[in-house]
Design a protein around this motif. Structure first.
Motif, PDB file in Angstrom:
ATOM      1  N   VAL A 225      15.690  71.247 -13.512  1.00 56.42           N
ATOM      2  CA  VAL A 225      14.695  71.053 -13.605  1.00 56.42           C
ATOM      3  C   VAL A 225      13.429  70.812 -12.579  1.00 56.42           C
ATOM      4  O   VAL A 225      12.458  71.471 -12.417  1.00 56.42           O
ATOM      5  CB  VAL A 225      14.792  70.433 -14.843  1.00 56.42           C
ATOM      6  CG1 VAL A 225      15.266  69.029 -14.973  1.00 56.42           C
ATOM      7  CG2 VAL A 225      13.143  70.831 -16.098  1.00 56.42           C
ATOM      8  N   ILE A 226      13.685  69.740 -11.926  1.00 60.23           N
ATOM      9  CA  ILE A 226      12.797  69.455 -11.813  1.00 60.23           C
ATOM     10  C   ILE A 226      12.292  70.625  -9.907  1.00 60.23           C
ATOM     11  O   ILE A 226      11.525  70.501  -9.513  1.00 60.23           O
ATOM     12  CB  ILE A 226      13.081  68.027 -10.795  1.00 60.23           C
ATOM     13  CG1 ILE A 226      13.086  67.053 -11.694  1.00 60.23           C
ATOM     14  CG2 ILE A 226      12.291  68.250  -9.248  1.00 60.23           C
ATOM     15  CD1 ILE A 226      11.754  66.451 -12.782  1.00 60.23           C
ATOM     16  N   ARG A 227      13.663  70.884  -9.045  1.00 59.23           N
ATOM     17  CA  ARG A 227      13.353  71.578  -8.206  1.00 59.23           C
ATOM     18  C   ARG A 227      12.385  72.785  -8.715  1.00 59.23           C
ATOM     19  O   ARG A 227      11.867  73.273  -8.115  1.00 59.23           O
ATOM     20  CB  ARG A 227      15.412  72.470  -7.384  1.00 59.23           C
ATOM     21  CG  ARG A 227      15.310  72.524  -6.325  1.00 59.23           C
ATOM     22  CD  ARG A 227      16.792  72.633  -5.647  1.00 59.23           C
ATOM     23  NE  ARG A 227      17.354  71.918  -5.944  1.00 59.23           N
ATOM     24  CZ  ARG A 227      18.940  71.877  -6.863  1.00 59.23           C
ATOM     25  NH1 ARG A 227      18.709  73.225  -7.053  1.00 59.23           N
ATOM     26  NH2 ARG A 227      19.477  70.797  -7.021  1.00 59.23           N
ATOM     27  N   LYS A 228      13.213  73.358  -9.870  1.00 57.80           N
ATOM     28  CA  LYS A 228      12.449  74.441 -10.535  1.00 57.80           C
ATOM     29  C   LYS A 228      10.729  73.784 -10.794  1.00 57.80           C
ATOM     30  O   LYS A 228       9.941  75.375 -10.440  1.00 57.80           O
ATOM     31  CB  LYS A 228      12.914  75.059 -11.920  1.00 57.80           C
ATOM     32  CG  LYS A 228      12.829  76.022 -12.501  1.00 57.80           C
ATOM     33  CD  LYS A 228      12.971  77.204 -12.498  1.00 57.80           C
ATOM     34  CE  LYS A 228      12.801  78.614 -12.991  1.00 57.80           C
ATOM     35  NZ  LYS A 228      11.884  78.889 -13.103  1.00 57.80           N
ATOM     36  N   ILE A 229      10.461  73.431 -11.180  1.00 59.79           N
ATOM     37  CA  ILE A 229       9.019  72.847 -11.560  1.00 59.79           C
ATOM     38  C   ILE A 229       8.239  72.131  -9.785  1.00 59.79           C
ATOM     39  O   ILE A 229       7.667  73.296  -9.408  1.00 59.79           O
ATOM     40  CB  ILE A 229       8.763  71.762 -12.741  1.00 59.79           C
ATOM     41  CG1 ILE A 229       9.040  71.722 -13.629  1.00 59.79           C
ATOM     42  CG2 ILE A 229       7.490  70.875 -11.999  1.00 59.79           C
ATOM     43  CD1 ILE A 229       9.625  70.454 -14.075  1.00 59.79           C
ATOM     44  N   SER A 230       8.708  71.798  -9.107  1.00 55.84           N
ATOM     45  CA  SER A 230       8.293  72.237  -7.575  1.00 55.84           C
ATOM     46  C   SER A 230       8.292  73.237  -7.099  1.00 55.84           C
ATOM     47  O   SER A 230       7.139  73.699  -6.146  1.00 55.84           O
ATOM     48  CB  SER A 230       9.489  71.192  -6.677  1.00 55.84           C
ATOM     49  OG  SER A 230       8.846  71.143  -5.351  1.00 55.84           O
ATOM     50  N   ASP A 231       9.296  74.345  -7.234  1.00 57.66           N
ATOM     51  CA  ASP A 231       8.286  75.906  -6.169  1.00 57.66           C
ATOM     52  C   ASP A 231       8.000  76.374  -7.155  1.00 57.66           C
ATOM     53  O   ASP A 231       6.586  77.169  -6.543  1.00 57.66           O
ATOM     54  CB  ASP A 231      10.139  76.255  -7.233  1.00 57.66           C
ATOM     55  CG  ASP A 231      11.232  75.992  -6.144  1.00 57.66           C
ATOM     56  OD1 ASP A 231      10.982  75.445  -5.214  1.00 57.66           O
ATOM     57  OD2 ASP A 231      12.826  76.505  -6.126  1.00 57.66           O
ATOM     58  N   ASP A 232       7.890  76.514  -8.566  1.00 60.55           N
ATOM     59  CA  ASP A 232       6.850  76.808  -9.616  1.00 60.55           C
ATOM     60  C   ASP A 232       5.253  76.105  -9.113  1.00 60.55           C
ATOM     61  O   ASP A 232       4.708  77.094  -8.581  1.00 60.55           O
ATOM     62  CB  ASP A 232       7.083  76.480 -10.711  1.00 60.55           C
ATOM     63  CG  ASP A 232       8.113  77.332 -11.848  1.00 60.55           C
ATOM     64  OD1 ASP A 232       8.649  78.530 -10.907  1.00 60.55           O
ATOM     65  OD2 ASP A 232       7.871  77.918 -13.215  1.00 60.55           O
TER      66      ASP A 232
ATOM     67  N   SER B 146      -0.392  74.630 -15.677  1.00 62.97           N
ATOM     68  CA  SER B 146       0.824  74.637 -15.799  1.00 62.97           C
ATOM     69  C   SER B 146       1.557  73.159 -15.705  1.00 62.97           C
ATOM     70  O   SER B 146       2.340  72.464 -15.491  1.00 62.97           O
ATOM     71  CB  SER B 146       1.638  74.642 -13.932  1.00 62.97           C
ATOM     72  OG  SER B 146       0.622  73.984 -13.473  1.00 62.97           O
ATOM     73  N   GLY B 147       0.864  71.917 -16.048  1.00 64.37           N
ATOM     74  CA  GLY B 147       0.424  70.549 -16.304  1.00 64.37           C
ATOM     75  C   GLY B 147       1.584  70.471 -17.487  1.00 64.37           C
ATOM     76  O   GLY B 147       2.325  70.200 -17.910  1.00 64.37           O
ATOM     77  N   GLU B 148       1.016  71.435 -18.494  1.00 66.96           N
ATOM     78  CA  GLU B 148       1.938  71.134 -19.700  1.00 66.96           C
ATOM     79  C   GLU B 148       2.742  72.543 -20.032  1.00 66.96           C
ATOM     80  O   GLU B 148       4.236  72.368 -20.097  1.00 66.96           O
ATOM     81  CB  GLU B 148       0.870  71.717 -21.061  1.00 66.96           C
ATOM     82  CG  GLU B 148      -0.220  71.607 -21.291  1.00 66.96           C
ATOM     83  CD  GLU B 148      -0.487  70.362 -21.455  1.00 66.96           C
ATOM     84  OE1 GLU B 148      -1.636  70.236 -19.655  1.00 66.96           O
ATOM     85  OE2 GLU B 148      -1.680  69.845 -21.445  1.00 66.96           O
ATOM     86  N   ASP B 149       3.110  73.656 -18.801  1.00 68.06           N
ATOM     87  CA  ASP B 149       3.745  74.330 -18.967  1.00 68.06           C
ATOM     88  C   ASP B 149       5.033  74.052 -18.625  1.00 68.06           C
ATOM     89  O   ASP B 149       5.944  74.092 -18.700  1.00 68.06           O
ATOM     90  CB  ASP B 149       3.248  76.202 -17.954  1.00 68.06           C
ATOM     91  CG  ASP B 149       3.992  76.385 -18.355  1.00 68.06           C
ATOM     92  OD1 ASP B 149       4.538  77.146 -19.786  1.00 68.06           O
ATOM     93  OD2 ASP B 149       4.430  77.939 -17.557  1.00 68.06           O
ATOM     94  N   ASN B 150       4.522  72.897 -17.387  1.00 61.83           N
ATOM     95  CA  ASN B 150       6.158  72.670 -16.433  1.00 61.83           C
ATOM     96  C   ASN B 150       6.157  71.905 -17.308  1.00 61.83           C
ATOM     97  O   ASN B 150       8.022  71.181 -17.440  1.00 61.83           O
ATOM     98  CB  ASN B 150       5.755  72.193 -14.983  1.00 61.83           C
ATOM     99  CG  ASN B 150       5.374  72.620 -14.038  1.00 61.83           C
ATOM    100  OD1 ASN B 150       6.315  73.819 -14.344  1.00 61.83           O
ATOM    101  ND2 ASN B 150       4.786  72.996 -13.412  1.00 61.83           N
ATOM    102  N   ASN B 151       5.145  70.783 -18.421  1.00 54.90           N
ATOM    103  CA  ASN B 151       6.201  69.622 -19.248  1.00 54.90           C
ATOM    104  C   ASN B 151       7.356  69.977 -20.072  1.00 54.90           C
ATOM    105  O   ASN B 151       7.668  69.649 -20.637  1.00 54.90           O
ATOM    106  CB  ASN B 151       5.222  68.731 -19.893  1.00 54.90           C
ATOM    107  CG  ASN B 151       5.400  67.484 -20.115  1.00 54.90           C
ATOM    108  OD1 ASN B 151       6.761  66.765 -18.920  1.00 54.90           O
ATOM    109  ND2 ASN B 151       4.698  66.975 -21.057  1.00 54.90           N
TER     110      ASN B 151
END
Ligand SMILES: Nc1ncnc2c1ncn2[C@@H]1O[C@H](COP(=O)(O)OP(=O)(O)O)[C@@H](O)[C@H]1O
Ligand SMILES: N[C@@H](CC(=O)OP(=O)(O)O)C(=O)O
Length: 453
Positions: free
Chosen positions: A89-96, A118-123
Motif C-alpha cells: 500500500v505504501i509503494r502504491k501511495i509513493s508511486d501515485d 492526494s492527501g485525502e485520496d491516499n489516506n
C-alpha cells in the motif's frame, strides 16, 4: 445507515487509526467513512495537506522538494508500520504521489489542486487497507467513481446538485465504503478542492446523498464548547444546537465544524453528531432542526480575526438613491467579497477580510469611493476581530445586547461596531484584535461562568 467523518487529528498516527477501527467496528450502521489527510500529532506538527501545498509550490518553481516528499511519505509509512500493513500500500501511495508531482503543470492551479487532494485520496486508500487488515470488509471509493461533481472554483468548490442522485447508489455497495474528503471533480474530470477543512463538507454531502439517519463527525474534543477552548479553559460543553446556531458559530470562528458543512445535512434533515475519537463514549454535540431552549439567551460565543472595515461617511446619504450599490460595485470591480454592512443615516461601513486588501488595492478603492460617491470621509480600520454571540433564545429575551455591551465596558473594551441580524439569532461586535481574547473571556464570564484562564 450512518456517515462517519474522521478529521486529520483522528488519523494522525497508527494509534489514532486503531481507535477509528474500534469506532467503526462497534456499530454496523457506520457504513460510509469519510477521511481527511493525516493531521497534526502534536501542536506544532505540520498537517499533510500543508506539506503537500508546500511541495507543489516548490515543484512549480522548479525547486528541490525531496525533503517535503520524504516528510509526506513518512507520515503514511509510519501509520502503515504501526499497524503492521504490508509494504504494497505504501509503494502504491509513493508511486501515485511521484507520478502526480512529475505530471502536467501547464495549469498550475489544477496541479496544486490535484497534489493537495492526494492527501485525502491516499489516506482513504491507506485506511481502507488498515480496516481490511483488521478484518472489516472495507473498500476505497473514489469521488470520481461515486459521481461527486463540484463547481470549478479551486479551493472553494461547491457541490453540483446532480451529484446527489449518483451518490445515493453508495447505499448499495457491500461492506464499508472509505471515501476521501475535501475534493470532488468538475465536469471536465479535474480534481477541485473545497475550502480548507472541507472534509466536513464531503461528509455532509454524502449523508444527504445516501439519506443517512445520522452524520457523525469525529474530532479531538468531547463536544462543541460554548467558546473556543484555546481562549477559555474547559468551557461549557454544548449538548444540542440548531443548524442555524452551528452555522453562525462555525462562520464566527468555531473551527471544530466547517461552516459550509451544515447545508447538505440540513436540507435532508439529517442530524449531525460531533464526537470525540479519543472518547467515543461521550455523547458529543447534536446539531438538529429545533431544540428546547433551556440554556438562556446565548448558546455560544465565537470570534475570528483579520478583518478590516471601510467606513464611508456622507451627509444625507440616506436620501441618495443607489449609494450602497455604488460602493458594492466598486468592491466587485476589485474582486472583493464583503462580510457585513452595518449602516447609519449618514454613513455605511463595509467589513471585509483583510487578506483581500493589499496596500495598493486599498488606496485605489479609497480613491474610487471618494471620487465616484463624492463622500465626505472614507476611512479604513485594520486589525479587527469579530465576535459573534449566538443563540436562538435571544429572540425571546430582552436585554441581551445590554448585558453584552456592559460586560465589554466593564472590561474596558472599546466596541468598534455592533451588528444584529434580523434573524435575531446572533449579534456581532467588532473590537481591535489586540483585545479579542479579553473580550471573549468577558462575554463568557457574563453569559456562562467564572473564567478560568
Ligand atoms: N468552540 C469550540 N469547541 C470545540 N473545539 C473548538 C472550538 N473552537 C475551536 N475549536 C478547535 O477545533 C479543534 C478541532 O477541529 P480540527 O482541528 O479541524 O479537527 P479535525 O482534525 O478533527 O478536523 C479542537 O481541537 C479545538 O482546538
Ligand atoms: N486536509 C484538509 C481537509 C480537512 O478537512 O482536514 P481536517 O479534517 O484535518 O480539518 C485540510 O487540512 O484543509
Amino acid at each position: 445507515m450512518k456517515v462517519v467523518k474522521f478529521g486529520g487529528s483522528s488519523l494522525a498516527s497508527g494509534a489514532q487509526v486503531e481507535k477509528v477501527y474500534h469506532i467503526i467496528a462497534a456499530d454496523p450502521e457506520r457504513k460510509i467513512v469519510v477521511v481527511s489527510a493525516p493531521g497534526k500529532r502534536y501542536s506544532d506538527d505540520i498537517k499533510v495537506t500543508d506539506l503537500l501545498i508546500g511541495c507543489a509550490e516548490k515543484y512549480l518553481k522548479g525547486q528541490d522538494a525531496h525533503q517535503l516528499v520524504e516528510a509526506i511519505l513518512s507520515r503514511y509509512e509510519s501509520i502503515a508500520q504501526e499497524l503492521h500493513l504490508s509494504n504494497e500500500v505504501i509503494r502504491k501511495i509513493s508511486d501515485d504521489l511521484l507520478t502526480l508531482l512529475s505530471g502536467d503543470k501547464s495549469n498550475p492551479a489544477s496541479f496544486i489542486e490535484a497534489v493537495k487532494a492526494s492527501g485525502e485520496d491516499n489516506n482513504a486508500k491507506l485506511i481502507a487497507a488498515a480496516l481490511k487488515h483488521k478484518g472489516l470488509d472495507a473498500h476505497y471509493v473514489s469521488p470520481k467513481e461515486a459521481g461527486l461533481l463540484v463547481s470549478n472554483d479551486p479551493g472553494n468548490a461547491r457541490v453540483l446538485s446532480q451529484s446527489y442522485e449518483r451518490l445515493y447508489e453508495l447505499r448499495n455497495r457491500p461492506g464499508i465504503t472509505v471515501f476521501p474528503g475535501f475534493f470532488g471533480y468538475n465536469t471536465n474530470g479535474d480534481v477541485v478542492t473545497f475550502s480548507r477543512s472541507g472534509s466536513d463538507i464531503t461528509g455532509s454531502i454524502l449523508a444527504n446523498g445516501v439519506k443517512a439517519e445520522l452524520y457523525e463527525n469525529f474530532t479531538d474534543v468531547d463536544a462543541v464548547h460554548a467558546v473556543n477552548p484555546n481562549i477559555v479553559h474547559h468551557p461549557k460543553e454544548i449538548r444540542e444546537l440548531t443548524y442555524r446556531e452551528m452555522r453562525e458559530l462555525s462562520y464566527g470562528g468555531f473551527s471544530v465544524f466547517h461552516d459550509e458543512a451544515l447545508i447538505p445535512a440540513f436540507r435532508a434533515g439529517i442530524p449531525v453528531n460531533v464526537k470525540n475519537t479519543n472518547n467515543p463514549e461521550a455523547p458529543g454535540t447534536r446539531i438538529v432542526s429545533a431544540r428546547k431552549n433551556t440554556d438562556g439567551p446565548v448558546v455560544g460565543i465565537a470570534s475570528d480575526d483579520k478583518f478590516c472595515s471601510i467606513y464611508v461617511g456622507k451627509y444625507l446619504m440616506n436620501r441618495e438613491i443607489g449609494f450602497g450599490r455604488k460602493i458594492l460595485l466598486i468592491l466587485e470591480e476589485f474582486g472583493l467579497s464583503f462580510e457585513h454592512i452595518p449602516s447609519g443615516i449618514d454613513d455605511m461601513t463595509v467589513i471585509v477580510r483583510q487578506n483581500q486588501m493589499e496596500e495598493k488595492v486599498e488606496k485605489k478603492i479609497m480613491q474610487r469611493i471618494m471620487a465616484d460617491l463624492d463622500a465626505d470621509e472614507v476611512r479604513v480600520e485594520h486589525d479587527l476581530a469579530l465576535i459573534m454571540l449566538v443563540g436562538e433564545g435571544m429572540r425571546q429575551k430582552v436585554g441581551t445586547m445590554a448585558r453584552a455591551s456592559r460586560a465589554l465596558a466593564d472590561a474596558k473594551i472599546n466596541i468598534e461596531m455592533i451588528n444584529q441580524g434580523s434573524s435575531e439569532t446572533s449579534m456581532m461586535f467588532s473590537v481591535k484584535e489586540a483585545v479579542e481574547r479579553k473580550a471573549v473571556q468577558a462575554l463568557y464570564h457574563e453569559f456562562f461562568a467564572e473564567v478560568r484562564v
